[in-house]
Design an enzyme around this catalytic site. Sequence first.
Site, PDB file in Angstrom:
ATOM      1  N   TRP A 139      34.988  35.192  46.371  1.00 49.10           N
ATOM      2  CA  TRP A 139      36.386  35.833  46.612  1.00 49.10           C
ATOM      3  C   TRP A 139      36.848  36.869  45.580  1.00 49.10           C
ATOM      4  O   TRP A 139      36.039  37.810  45.612  1.00 49.10           O
ATOM      5  CB  TRP A 139      37.303  34.586  46.657  1.00 49.10           C
ATOM      6  N   SER A 140      38.061  36.699  44.920  1.00 48.65           N
ATOM      7  CA  SER A 140      38.483  37.938  44.376  1.00 48.65           C
ATOM      8  C   SER A 140      37.785  38.203  42.762  1.00 48.65           C
ATOM      9  O   SER A 140      38.109  38.964  42.371  1.00 48.65           O
ATOM     10  CB  SER A 140      39.784  37.992  44.353  1.00 48.65           C
ATOM     11  N   MET A 141      36.894  37.336  42.793  1.00 43.20           N
ATOM     12  CA  MET A 141      35.786  37.767  41.470  1.00 43.20           C
ATOM     13  C   MET A 141      35.187  38.884  41.935  1.00 43.20           C
ATOM     14  O   MET A 141      34.829  39.904  40.926  1.00 43.20           O
ATOM     15  CB  MET A 141      34.728  36.550  41.225  1.00 43.20           C
ATOM     16  N   LYS A 143      36.646  41.761  42.971  1.00 42.31           N
ATOM     17  CA  LYS A 143      37.449  42.888  42.270  1.00 42.31           C
ATOM     18  C   LYS A 143      36.873  43.210  40.938  1.00 42.31           C
ATOM     19  O   LYS A 143      36.963  44.297  40.494  1.00 42.31           O
ATOM     20  CB  LYS A 143      38.858  42.464  42.102  1.00 42.31           C
TER      21      LYS A 143
END
Length: 407
Positions: A139-141, A143
């Site tokens: 998921w937003s890891m 980013k």
Amino acid sequence: MHHWLLQAATALAICAVPGVATAQTELPPQLTQDPQSDVPIAIQQLRWVMNDADVNALTFRSMDTLFTTRSVPRSGPIWHLPREDHALNYTYDYDGQSYTPKQFLDRTYTNALLVMKNGHIVYENYRNNTNPQTRFIGWSMTKSLTSILVGIALQEGRIKSLDDRIETYLPELKGGGYEGVTIRQLLQMRSGVDYEERYDFAHPGAAAKNHINALVKNVARFADPARTIKRVETPGKTFEYRTLDTAVLGWLLEQVSGGNTLAGYMTQRLWEPLGAESDGFFIMDGPPGVGREFNGAGYNATLRDFARVGLMMMQGGRANGHQIVPEDWVKMSTAPTEGNGEGGYGMQWWTFGGGAYSAIGLQGQYIYVDPKTETIVVKLSYFPPGNMAASDETAAFLKATSAWSPE
């Protein structure tokens, strides 16, 4: 049993079960509106519910069965991670109670957990039928991985300055809310565009509609709204978390990579020199063949390879005998530009105070790094949607793990 008796018994069994489906499940109305999708109805339905608590322990490590993907293959020598196994013989305090790490695993919906101390794996645990080859959605890891790639592109001169305006590289963004926004402001989530990160799918706003069109229905690219989005305040003024900002950074990297894809650039500049032991992959947005990597939240990798990213960061950007990203970039991107450190935000990394920082993904994904105590924790989870208690408890566990010394 005679053939006709078998048929009769089968028919009676079907009739005896109330509500047996005779047609495919109908899609929710949010998915039936134009534009129409070519994605099979069953797959759209699974994507629609993939975050739900009754299935996410499975879907969060099965993304290659739900999406079109683009591989980030490993190559060359694997970066060996030495190990000294230890029991996690400490406790942590949360909400007035003391708990053990063993209790933590179930209390916070853990699929896999790895702890490193002083460059050694001291604990590694796979649960719910996962194993060292399982590839989990970050998921937003993702980013934070995008931030690493921006640092590499800056070092290579592909990006001239973080203070360049984004339309210098992406002229498609002229005339919209992103015109005049700098790369630095994108990294800091300070674009000022009108994109509220709210995923109320029953009453979808801009972010939820974008998720539906780009990822569930595959009828648009995730970054497409950046072309026409409005501005709500001056760029640089206010921090507001927006996955669209990171999607624009991915578009930038694709543009400056010399004709490469984002996955190709990441393969050559990060994944191969990192010494990853398994291929990673992105889930793709948009129609197959024309979509791009969902770099705001779509990268999948093994537990150990996520740990290698954390160890590289802790070692000042160096891994497997290579200086992958400049040490100055590691320091700058993980220093808080929002908040006072604890609970702050840098450049696509969350900060925890005292120099600790983490990549954090939706519903409990963490690459936590504390350089002062040489601690790395990778936790891959399946939090129920919106469960902030699990996040708060995980923060308490990470703090206690940093303070713990194996004996």
